[in-house]
Structures are given as structure tokens and as C-alpha cells.
Write a protein that holds these residues in place. Sequence first.
Motif, PDB file in Angstrom:
ATOM      1  N   GLY A  92       0.814  -1.222   0.000  1.00  0.00           N
ATOM      2  CA  GLY A  92       0.000   0.000   0.000  1.00  0.00           C
ATOM      3  C   GLY A  92       0.844   1.266   0.000  1.00  0.00           C
ATOM      4  O   GLY A  92       0.377   2.337  -0.380  1.00  0.00           O
ATOM      5  N   ASP A  93       2.121   1.143   0.449  1.00  0.00           N
ATOM      6  CA  ASP A  93       3.035   2.308   0.475  1.00  0.00           C
ATOM      7  C   ASP A  93       3.681   2.567  -0.883  1.00  0.00           C
ATOM      8  O   ASP A  93       4.425   3.529  -1.029  1.00  0.00           O
ATOM      9  CB  ASP A  93       4.213   2.044   1.434  1.00  0.00           C
ATOM     10  CG  ASP A  93       3.817   1.920   2.885  1.00  0.00           C
ATOM     11  OD1 ASP A  93       2.622   1.859   3.164  1.00  0.00           O
ATOM     12  OD2 ASP A  93       4.734   1.881   3.734  1.00  0.00           O
ATOM     13  N   ASP A  94       3.499   1.663  -1.836  1.00  0.00           N
ATOM     14  CA  ASP A  94       4.197   1.784  -3.119  1.00  0.00           C
ATOM     15  C   ASP A  94       3.763   3.052  -3.842  1.00  0.00           C
ATOM     16  O   ASP A  94       2.633   3.510  -3.699  1.00  0.00           O
ATOM     17  CB  ASP A  94       3.869   0.580  -4.021  1.00  0.00           C
ATOM     18  CG  ASP A  94       4.430  -0.713  -3.452  1.00  0.00           C
ATOM     19  OD1 ASP A  94       4.966  -0.696  -2.333  1.00  0.00           O
ATOM     20  OD2 ASP A  94       4.305  -1.740  -4.144  1.00  0.00           O
ATOM     21  N   PHE A  95       4.662   3.587  -4.630  1.00  0.00           N
ATOM     22  CA  PHE A  95       4.293   4.777  -5.406  1.00  0.00           C
ATOM     23  C   PHE A  95       5.244   4.959  -6.576  1.00  0.00           C
ATOM     24  O   PHE A  95       6.281   4.293  -6.660  1.00  0.00           O
ATOM     25  CB  PHE A  95       4.243   6.019  -4.511  1.00  0.00           C
ATOM     26  CG  PHE A  95       5.575   6.502  -3.996  1.00  0.00           C
ATOM     27  CD1 PHE A  95       6.381   5.693  -3.215  1.00  0.00           C
ATOM     28  CD2 PHE A  95       6.019   7.784  -4.288  1.00  0.00           C
ATOM     29  CE1 PHE A  95       7.607   6.140  -2.729  1.00  0.00           C
ATOM     30  CE2 PHE A  95       7.242   8.242  -3.804  1.00  0.00           C
ATOM     31  CZ  PHE A  95       8.033   7.409  -3.028  1.00  0.00           C
ATOM     32  N   THR A 142       8.920   2.707 -10.126  1.00  0.00           N
ATOM     33  CA  THR A 142       8.017   2.108  -9.144  1.00  0.00           C
ATOM     34  C   THR A 142       8.811   1.800  -7.883  1.00  0.00           C
ATOM     35  O   THR A 142       9.744   1.003  -7.915  1.00  0.00           O
ATOM     36  CB  THR A 142       7.398   0.808  -9.697  1.00  0.00           C
ATOM     37  OG1 THR A 142       6.694   1.129 -10.899  1.00  0.00           O
ATOM     38  CG2 THR A 142       6.444   0.184  -8.695  1.00  0.00           C
ATOM     39  N   CYS A 153       8.795   0.430  -3.924  1.00  0.00           N
ATOM     40  CA  CYS A 153       8.064  -0.466  -3.018  1.00  0.00           C
ATOM     41  C   CYS A 153       8.805  -0.446  -1.674  1.00  0.00           C
ATOM     42  O   CYS A 153       9.570  -1.366  -1.359  1.00  0.00           O
ATOM     43  CB  CYS A 153       8.037  -1.884  -3.571  1.00  0.00           C
ATOM     44  SG  CYS A 153       7.322  -2.018  -5.218  1.00  0.00           S
ATOM     45  N   PRO A 205      -1.509  -2.271  -8.308  1.00  0.00           N
ATOM     46  CA  PRO A 205      -1.424  -1.166  -7.353  1.00  0.00           C
ATOM     47  C   PRO A 205      -2.693  -1.062  -6.515  1.00  0.00           C
ATOM     48  O   PRO A 205      -3.800  -1.089  -7.063  1.00  0.00           O
ATOM     49  CB  PRO A 205      -1.274   0.077  -8.239  1.00  0.00           C
ATOM     50  CG  PRO A 205      -0.862  -0.430  -9.572  1.00  0.00           C
ATOM     51  CD  PRO A 205      -1.419  -1.816  -9.700  1.00  0.00           C
ATOM     52  N   ARG A 240      -2.992   1.472  -3.675  1.00  0.00           N
ATOM     53  CA  ARG A 240      -2.258   2.463  -2.882  1.00  0.00           C
ATOM     54  C   ARG A 240      -3.099   3.007  -1.726  1.00  0.00           C
ATOM     55  O   ARG A 240      -4.291   3.296  -1.893  1.00  0.00           O
ATOM     56  CB  ARG A 240      -1.831   3.622  -3.794  1.00  0.00           C
ATOM     57  CG  ARG A 240      -1.186   3.156  -5.100  1.00  0.00           C
ATOM     58  CD  ARG A 240       0.313   3.031  -4.978  1.00  0.00           C
ATOM     59  NE  ARG A 240       0.869   2.019  -5.865  1.00  0.00           N
ATOM     60  CZ  ARG A 240       1.457   2.252  -7.036  1.00  0.00           C
ATOM     61  NH1 ARG A 240       1.525   3.470  -7.492  1.00  0.00           N
ATOM     62  NH2 ARG A 240       1.975   1.270  -7.738  1.00  0.00           N
ATOM     63  N   THR A 241      -2.443   3.151  -0.606  1.00  0.00           N
ATOM     64  CA  THR A 241      -3.091   3.696   0.583  1.00  0.00           C
ATOM     65  C   THR A 241      -3.293   5.204   0.431  1.00  0.00           C
ATOM     66  O   THR A 241      -2.373   5.927   0.048  1.00  0.00           O
ATOM     67  CB  THR A 241      -2.219   3.413   1.821  1.00  0.00           C
ATOM     68  OG1 THR A 241      -2.102   1.998   1.976  1.00  0.00           O
ATOM     69  CG2 THR A 241      -2.830   4.014   3.078  1.00  0.00           C
ATOM     70  N   PRO A 280      -2.095  11.104  -0.915  1.00  0.00           N
ATOM     71  CA  PRO A 280      -1.415   9.821  -1.157  1.00  0.00           C
ATOM     72  C   PRO A 280      -0.504   9.530   0.039  1.00  0.00           C
ATOM     73  O   PRO A 280       0.044  10.464   0.648  1.00  0.00           O
ATOM     74  CB  PRO A 280      -0.575  10.082  -2.414  1.00  0.00           C
ATOM     75  CG  PRO A 280      -1.124  11.315  -3.029  1.00  0.00           C
ATOM     76  CD  PRO A 280      -1.758  12.116  -1.931  1.00  0.00           C
ATOM     77  N   TRP A 315      -8.333   2.665   0.496  1.00  0.00           N
ATOM     78  CA  TRP A 315      -7.512   2.090  -0.560  1.00  0.00           C
ATOM     79  C   TRP A 315      -8.201   2.335  -1.872  1.00  0.00           C
ATOM     80  O   TRP A 315      -9.342   1.924  -2.086  1.00  0.00           O
ATOM     81  CB  TRP A 315      -7.268   0.600  -0.291  1.00  0.00           C
ATOM     82  CG  TRP A 315      -6.428   0.490   0.912  1.00  0.00           C
ATOM     83  CD1 TRP A 315      -5.065   0.578   0.955  1.00  0.00           C
ATOM     84  CD2 TRP A 315      -6.867   0.382   2.268  1.00  0.00           C
ATOM     85  NE1 TRP A 315      -4.639   0.537   2.247  1.00  0.00           N
ATOM     86  CE2 TRP A 315      -5.710   0.413   3.069  1.00  0.00           C
ATOM     87  CE3 TRP A 315      -8.106   0.280   2.873  1.00  0.00           C
ATOM     88  CZ2 TRP A 315      -5.773   0.328   4.448  1.00  0.00           C
ATOM     89  CZ3 TRP A 315      -8.154   0.207   4.241  1.00  0.00           C
ATOM     90  CH2 TRP A 315      -7.005   0.226   5.013  1.00  0.00           C
TER      91      TRP A 315
END
Length: 314
Positions: free
Chosen positions: A39-42, A48, A50, A139, A141-142, A152, A171
Amino acid sequence: MADGLRVTALAGGVGGAKLAEGLAYLLPPAQLRIIVNTGDDFEHLGLTLCPDLDTVMYTLAGIASSETGWGIEGDSFHCLAGLERLDGPAWFRVGDRDLATHLLRTEWLRQGARLTEVTRRLSTTLGVSHSLLPMSDRPCRTIVVTPDGELPFQTYFVKRKARPQLMGVRWDATMGIGATPEVMAALAWADVIILCPSNPFVSIDPILALHGVRDTLKESHVIGVSPIIGGEAVKGPAAKMLQELEGEASAAAVATHFQDVLTGFVIDCVDSGLAPRIRDLGIDVEVSETLMPGLDERVALAGRVLAFGSALRG
Ligand code: GDP
């Protein structure tokens, strides 16, 4: 170790990685799967990132920075300095060798590989023999809800230093998104599932939010370890978040948050007075030292958790 017990751990970054290292020390690869929050990925500068996966991967590979708990030990920051000089986005600190991970991951994802496969290739090459499983290949994402609007996760966490009041977490694309087949198989395979001492809202909840995961956990033996010791987080904003969302920052508040899935909960010795309250929720309690600055403490806590899990499984 642990009589062939099959263990699947759910982890975020720093706190999750510490317990995962202890578990990986005690259990052979055939007995352990580690599911990691994505969920922290961006996306950052076209790459990308992670963060939680990399923290767990670098920790298990023995190359994590001992100072920060994330990033690579002894990494240089020439690229970041170049970005600063060009007035580029330097708010997220990426070291030079760390950058190589992001470049390769992004390249392989662009070629069509799944994040699960990319993670397997990266971690195996770094010498990690245990299975690291991103919670999802897609994805999810949180997004945090604050008085300033929705942010974000990394904007809230890193850029705004988790200062805005937290009003909720959601989410973006999780509705209908399932965990990967590997994650669902690891949950079904496990004799015991461990919730590492990770941030409840932004490390563990994103995994539980995936379709089918919470229901599976309700049918399993689940042991949690408190990330809150004496009312405070060891690192990061978990205590502040608990206060803002649950009205109380304590190990008991974490147990209450996860009460629908927990069979047992490990709390720190300083919190032993909270044990009766947690038992009243129908959750078994183990009291232990839970601070894990180094490998010795990580292995010791992992051993306690495994013994507790074995006993509860009966
Ligand atoms: P993040 O994604 O990098 O924030 O990592 P996690 O969510 O996995 O970990 C953050 C949580 O780990 C915080 O709530 C910390 O209190 C907890 N934590 C960090 N180190 C320790 C430790 O040594 N013992 C325990 N019990 N919790 C820890």
C-alpha cells in the motif's frame, strides 16, 4: 525448529522486517512465507518504488542500513544531491545503490513481469532464501484522509512528516482486488499466521483489505505482536494514528483493532497490566520483551512467538 510448523507472516517495513529476520533465522525457507504490504508503493521520477518490500528484502539480505532501518547500509546519495541541485523532487531519499533496485524493478515490470516475480528475482539475487510475497501484483495504494483533504500515503508520511491529523484510511483500487494466488496459497498453507509489529493502519490493514484475506484469517490461528510499547511506537506515527483514530494509543487498542482475527497477542513486559483487558476480548496473551534492536532480540522474540503459536494450535 517448531516441529515443522508452517508459518506465514504479514509485514510492513521496519517493525515487520525486524521480526521477519528473527523468524527467518529460526525457520528454514520451507516453513516460512512473508507477505509484505504494498500500500506504500508509489511512482517517483518514473520509477516504481516499493518501500516495505525493499526494507524487508534488504533486512533479510543483511544489507539494510542499521541507522535508518530502510535503505542500504553505507549507500551514497550522489543522485539525490544531483536532484537537489536541479531543484528536483528530493523529498524522498533514495540512495544510489537503492536506485538500482528501483530501476531494475521498473524495467522488469514494464516488460510485463508480475511484481511477485520481480520480487523473487531481486531477493534471490541478493541472497534471500525465504519467500517474500508482495500482497498484490496490482497497485492498491493507501490514501489517508486528513482535514487538508485526501493525501497519497507517501505525501502524508514523508513529505508532510505524518503531521496532518488522520481521519481515516482508504484504498483507492482495493475494491475487488484480490491478493495474489501466492498470497492466498500461503495463508491457506500456514498452521500459524503472524501479524508482525507493524503499523496497524497503513501496514497490516492494507493486506487485510484485500478481497478474501480477512475472511481467511478469521478461520486461522493468528498471533499478533504489538508495535506499541508503553503507549508509544518504537518508531513512526503508529501511536499518533491510534490516538487519532481509536482514541487510545496502547497495546490494548491494537488488540481491539484486530480482535476479529486474533487468536493470540504478544505484548511487552511493560504492558503486562493490559493483559486482562485483552483476554476479555477473547484473545490469549503472551507477555515478553518485544524491543528488537538487534539480531539477538529478533531471534528471541521470534522464538517466543513460535512457541506461543505452537501452543495455541494445540
Ligand atoms: P514502516 O512501514 O516502515 O513504518 O514499518 P512497519 O509498519 O512494519 O513498522 C512500524 C512499526 O514498527 C511502528 O509502529 C513501530 O512501533 C514498530 N516497531 C519498530 N521497531 C520495533 C521493535 O523493535 N519492537 C516492536 N514491538 N515494534 C517495533
